[in-house]
Scaffold this motif. Structure first.
Motif, mmCIF file in Angstrom:
data_model
loop_
_atom_site.group_PDB
_atom_site.id
_atom_site.type_symbol
_atom_site.label_atom_id
_atom_site.label_comp_id
_atom_site.label_asym_id
_atom_site.label_seq_id
_atom_site.Cartn_x
_atom_site.Cartn_y
_atom_site.Cartn_z
ATOM 1 N N HIS A 192 0.851 -1.190 0.000
ATOM 2 C CA HIS A 192 0.000 0.000 0.000
ATOM 3 C C HIS A 192 0.886 1.240 0.000
ATOM 4 N N ILE A 193 0.857 1.983 -1.084
ATOM 5 C CA ILE A 193 1.869 3.010 -1.341
ATOM 6 C C ILE A 193 1.299 4.421 -1.336
ATOM 7 N N ASP A 194 0.002 4.575 -1.082
ATOM 8 C CA ASP A 194 -0.590 5.913 -1.068
ATOM 9 C C ASP A 194 0.067 6.766 0.011
ATOM 10 N N GLY A 195 0.490 7.953 -0.359
ATOM 11 C CA GLY A 195 1.042 8.900 0.595
ATOM 12 C C GLY A 195 2.519 8.758 0.873
ATOM 13 N N ILE A 196 3.207 7.791 0.260
ATOM 14 C CA ILE A 196 4.633 7.602 0.543
ATOM 15 C C ILE A 196 5.509 7.677 -0.706
ATOM 16 N N LEU A 197 4.911 7.712 -1.889
ATOM 17 C CA LEU A 197 5.697 7.629 -3.115
ATOM 18 C C LEU A 197 6.678 8.776 -3.284
ATOM 19 N N ASP A 198 6.316 9.956 -2.782
ATOM 20 C CA ASP A 198 7.167 11.124 -2.992
ATOM 21 C C ASP A 198 8.523 10.995 -2.299
ATOM 22 N N TRP A 199 8.666 10.054 -1.350
ATOM 23 C CA TRP A 199 9.928 9.901 -0.620
ATOM 24 C C TRP A 199 10.943 9.073 -1.386
ATOM 25 N N PHE A 200 10.497 8.278 -2.350
ATOM 26 C CA PHE A 200 11.385 7.326 -3.016
ATOM 27 C C PHE A 200 12.033 7.931 -4.265
ATOM 28 N N ASP A 201 13.330 7.621 -4.427
ATOM 29 C CA ASP A 201 14.063 8.030 -5.619
ATOM 30 C C ASP A 201 13.819 7.062 -6.774
ATOM 31 N N ARG A 202 13.461 5.832 -6.428
ATOM 32 C CA ARG A 202 13.476 4.765 -7.433
ATOM 33 C C ARG A 202 12.453 3.704 -7.087
ATOM 34 N N VAL A 203 11.819 3.166 -8.116
ATOM 35 C CA VAL A 203 10.902 2.034 -7.965
ATOM 36 C C VAL A 203 11.379 0.906 -8.864
ATOM 37 N N VAL A 204 11.480 -0.299 -8.296
ATOM 38 C CA VAL A 204 11.804 -1.500 -9.054
ATOM 39 C C VAL A 204 10.608 -2.437 -8.961
ATOM 40 N N VAL A 205 10.128 -2.912 -10.106
ATOM 41 C CA VAL A 205 8.941 -3.771 -10.158
ATOM 42 C C VAL A 205 9.346 -5.151 -10.653
ATOM 43 N N LEU A 206 8.963 -6.181 -9.905
ATOM 44 C CA LEU A 206 9.192 -7.569 -10.294
ATOM 45 C C LEU A 206 7.907 -8.186 -10.818
ATOM 46 N N ASN A 207 8.038 -9.128 -11.764
ATOM 47 C CA ASN A 207 6.863 -9.892 -12.195
ATOM 48 C C ASN A 207 6.757 -11.162 -11.353
ATOM 49 N N ARG A 208 5.825 -12.027 -11.677
ATOM 50 C CA ARG A 208 5.562 -13.211 -10.850
ATOM 51 C C ARG A 208 6.720 -14.207 -10.847
ATOM 52 N N LEU A 209 7.629 -14.104 -11.814
ATOM 53 C CA LEU A 209 8.786 -14.997 -11.875
ATOM 54 C C LEU A 209 10.018 -14.386 -11.215
ATOM 55 N N GLY A 210 9.873 -13.182 -10.666
ATOM 56 C CA GLY A 210 11.000 -12.541 -10.017
ATOM 57 C C GLY A 210 11.926 -11.810 -10.959
ATOM 58 N N ASP A 211 11.466 -11.490 -12.168
ATOM 59 C CA ASP A 211 12.260 -10.716 -13.122
ATOM 60 C C ASP A 211 11.940 -9.233 -12.980
ATOM 61 N N ILE A 212 12.945 -8.374 -13.159
ATOM 62 C CA ILE A 212 12.721 -6.936 -13.126
ATOM 63 C C ILE A 212 12.104 -6.508 -14.461
ATOM 64 N N ILE A 213 10.924 -5.913 -14.387
ATOM 65 C CA ILE A 213 10.266 -5.465 -15.622
ATOM 66 C C ILE A 213 10.121 -3.944 -15.673
ATOM 67 N N ALA A 214 10.465 -3.268 -14.589
ATOM 68 C CA ALA A 214 10.445 -1.805 -14.583
ATOM 69 C C ALA A 214 11.415 -1.312 -13.525
ATOM 70 N N ASP A 215 12.131 -0.248 -13.843
ATOM 71 C CA ASP A 215 13.137 0.289 -12.921
ATOM 72 C C ASP A 215 13.336 1.757 -13.258
ATOM 73 N N GLY A 216 12.935 2.643 -12.348
ATOM 74 C CA GLY A 216 13.099 4.056 -12.621
ATOM 75 C C GLY A 216 12.447 4.919 -11.558
ATOM 76 N N HIS A 217 12.312 6.191 -11.868
ATOM 77 C CA HIS A 217 11.663 7.120 -10.949
ATOM 78 C C HIS A 217 10.184 6.767 -10.836
ATOM 79 N N PRO A 218 9.583 6.905 -9.642
ATOM 80 C CA PRO A 218 8.176 6.518 -9.473
ATOM 81 C C PRO A 218 7.239 7.134 -10.496
ATOM 82 N N SER A 219 7.405 8.399 -10.829
ATOM 83 C CA SER A 219 6.491 9.048 -11.777
ATOM 84 C C SER A 219 6.550 8.393 -13.142
ATOM 85 N N HIS A 220 7.750 7.974 -13.570
ATOM 86 C CA HIS A 220 7.887 7.332 -14.874
ATOM 87 C C HIS A 220 7.332 5.911 -14.858
ATOM 88 N N VAL A 221 7.657 5.172 -13.787
ATOM 89 C CA VAL A 221 7.217 3.772 -13.706
ATOM 90 C C VAL A 221 5.701 3.677 -13.709
#
Length: 531
Positions: A192-221
């Motif tokens: 649950h990320i509402d209200g905390i995103l502005d603190w992060f420099d970077r977001v990394v997103v994994l898919n169900r197999l544990g592969d990185i499918i997105a990596d960047g600034h929260p606004s872009h991701v």
């Protein structure tokens, strides 16, 4: 404080006895001072990745893994998803003193440092020497964070640090994290990320197999990967609004919206006599107590139980399930409830590991199905004439078809997004998967009253919505649901009643539509809540 980056290069890992890799040549580097948010579906390996980078795996826990390089931090602290796995001592002051002893802090300085740490996380206790076992899970989560802050580490790993906290506690904890860890490297797993995103420099997103499918600034991701996040059921801003507005391809959504409106408008669907009724109901749990002046639930009610951490919410469910003794009146269908758990009731613990009784996932579900069918057969036999029972013993003693039960159990696991090897031990699941399994073992028994202690904790969006839809269908069939939750969306969109517990007293029982009605102004709500 070191400026060295941490991370992994070409990481491969898997769980023992399984062929499927969790990570397949995963590479991730985290520079000094970065605030990284790690997102992904429940069970994709987020917690495992944190434990590998920190060195817990393979330092303390062994799983098969291979990597070209793992760069671990020299000084680090870890807040686990399950706070019960965090503690070394039995009392609050001893737990925090243990941290200070390892830093060779003089004993005469410890009391002040302990009190300051507890104040930082807003953990207010009647005394410092309080048994940790008497704390609620949310209070334990605050204690775990206090211990990590006392360590003063260079790198902090936070695995859902606010998942068990009430809304006010969430806000305060994140304010504490922001202010205290501003100069640290921080890696966070959070659903649950509402209200905390502005603190992060970077977001990394994994898919169900544990592969990185997105990596960047929260606004872009979140702008570029929204379709994937929606497809994978990963939480993103405003997902609740989109979920409830998107009905064109989902009959269950339309069913839920229609059923919710009907049940909220007419919650007392079983008539004048309550299904469950409490009066002058009192419970003692260690140094804490709970008082319920009066409360009643009707058949088909969905009761959301809310309140601050430590207010007495779990104590109430413990007492209803007869796991704690009580005084006063407790009646189900007009009959006094004895000391044993009522046969019409299923209970789901806040800590899912307390629920498990077998060594395999599939056996957890088949056991609940056997209990269900044994109960149905017993009820049928009790309703038969004694002559029929006498002359049909083979029919009464016929064995349950275990092969059929296994098929039913597998289908139920699939329905709640538990597509994992059925022979895996329940303890080897992620906390979100453990939670779904514990809920599933209660749901398949088809009891008429469900007691659920924060069942959506640790869940991705897809799993949360599937679980809520299943509960909604049970409610529509007449099942009464009593759910502890801090999620305002669940209370607003699903509940028929809101029970509010404050400082050990059930102060408010309101129809949900009265509390959340658009027509109710602030003055009316204030009057309702304090009536």
């Amino acid at each position: 404080m070191t400026n060295k980056a941490i991370g992994v290069t070409k990481l491969r890992a898997k769980y023992s006895g399984e062929k499927q890799l969790i990570f397949n040549d995963l590479t991730l580097s985290i520079p000094h001072g970065q605030k990284l948010l790690l997102l992904g579906p429940s069970g994709c390996g987020k917690s495992t990745l944190l434990q590998i980078i920190s060195g817990i795996i393979p330092g303390a826990v062994q799983i098969p893994l291979l990597a070209e390089q793992i760069t671990k931090p020299e000084s680090w602290g870890f807040v686990f998803q399950d706070p019960d796995t965090q503690f070394c001592m039995s009392y609050v002051d001893e737990e925090l003193a243990f941290v200070l002893e390892n830093q060779q802090i003089p004993q005469e300085q410890m009391k002040q440092l302990i009190e300051e740490a507890l104040e930082h996380v807003q953990l207010h206790l009647p005394k410092l020497h309080t048994p940790i076992a008497e704390l609620s899970q949310g209070m334990k989560q605050r204690l775990a964070l206090a211990a990590v802050l006392l360590l003063k580490p260079d790198v902090v790993f936070l695995d859902e640090p606010s998942a068990l906290l009430d809304p006010e506690g969430k806000q305060y904890i994140w304010e504490t994290i922001r202010s205290t860890l501003a100069q640290h490297t921080v890696i966070v797993v959070e659903h649950h990320i509402d209200g905390i995103l502005d603190w992060f420099d970077r977001v990394v997103v994994l898919n169900r197999l544990g592969d990185i499918i997105a990596d960047g600034h929260p606004s872009h991701v979140f702008a570029e990967q929204k379709s994937f996040l929606m497809q994978e059921g990963i939480w993103y801003p405003n997902i609740w609004e989109e979920y409830f507005s998107y009905q064109s391809n989902s009959l269950s959504l339309a069913f839920r919206a229609e059923a919710t409106a009907e049940l909220q408008a007419q919650p007392n669907i079983s008539g004048s006599q309550p299904l469950l009724e409490l009066q002058n109901f009192k419970v003692k749990r260690g140094a804490y107590s709970l008082v319920v002046p009066y409360a009643a639930a009707q058949q088909g009610d969905w009761i959301a139980i809310r309140g601050a951490n430590g207010a007495g919410k779990s104590t109430l469910l413990f007492a209803l399930a007869r796991l704690l003794a009580s005084n006063g009146s407790y009646r189900i269908q007009g009959e006094d409830v004895g000391e044993d758990i009522p046969p019409s009731m299923s209970y789901v613990f806040q800590n899912p590991e307390l629920q498990f009784i077998t060594d395999r996932i599939i056996d957890e579900v088949t056991h609940s199905l056997i209990v269900k069918y044994d109960k149905e057969r017993t009820e049928k036999e009790q309703g038969e004439h004694w002559i029929k029972r006498l002359f049909a013993p083979k029919q009464r003693k016929s064995r349950i078809d275990l092969q059929q039960l296994t098929l039913e159990a597998s289908a139920a696991l699939e329905q709640l997004q538990l597509s994992v090897p059925p022979d895996r031990h329940p303890y080897e699941l992620s906390i979100g998967q453990k939670r779904r399994l514990s809920v599933l073992t209660a749901l398949v028994e088809n009891r008429s009253i469900l007691l659920l202690d924060e069942p959506t904790f640790g869940q991705d969006a897809r799993s949360t919505f599937i679980m809520l839809e299943w509960l909604q269908q049970l409610q529509a069939s007449g099942v009464t649901i009593m759910m502890i939750t801090h999620d305002e969306q669940i209370m607003r969109r699903f509940a028929t009643q809101i029970w509010h517990i404050e400082h050990g007293t059930l102060t408010t029982c309101l129809p949900a539509h009265a509390l959340y009605s658009k027509e109710a102004d602030d003055e009316q709500l204030t009057q309702l809540v304090h009536t």
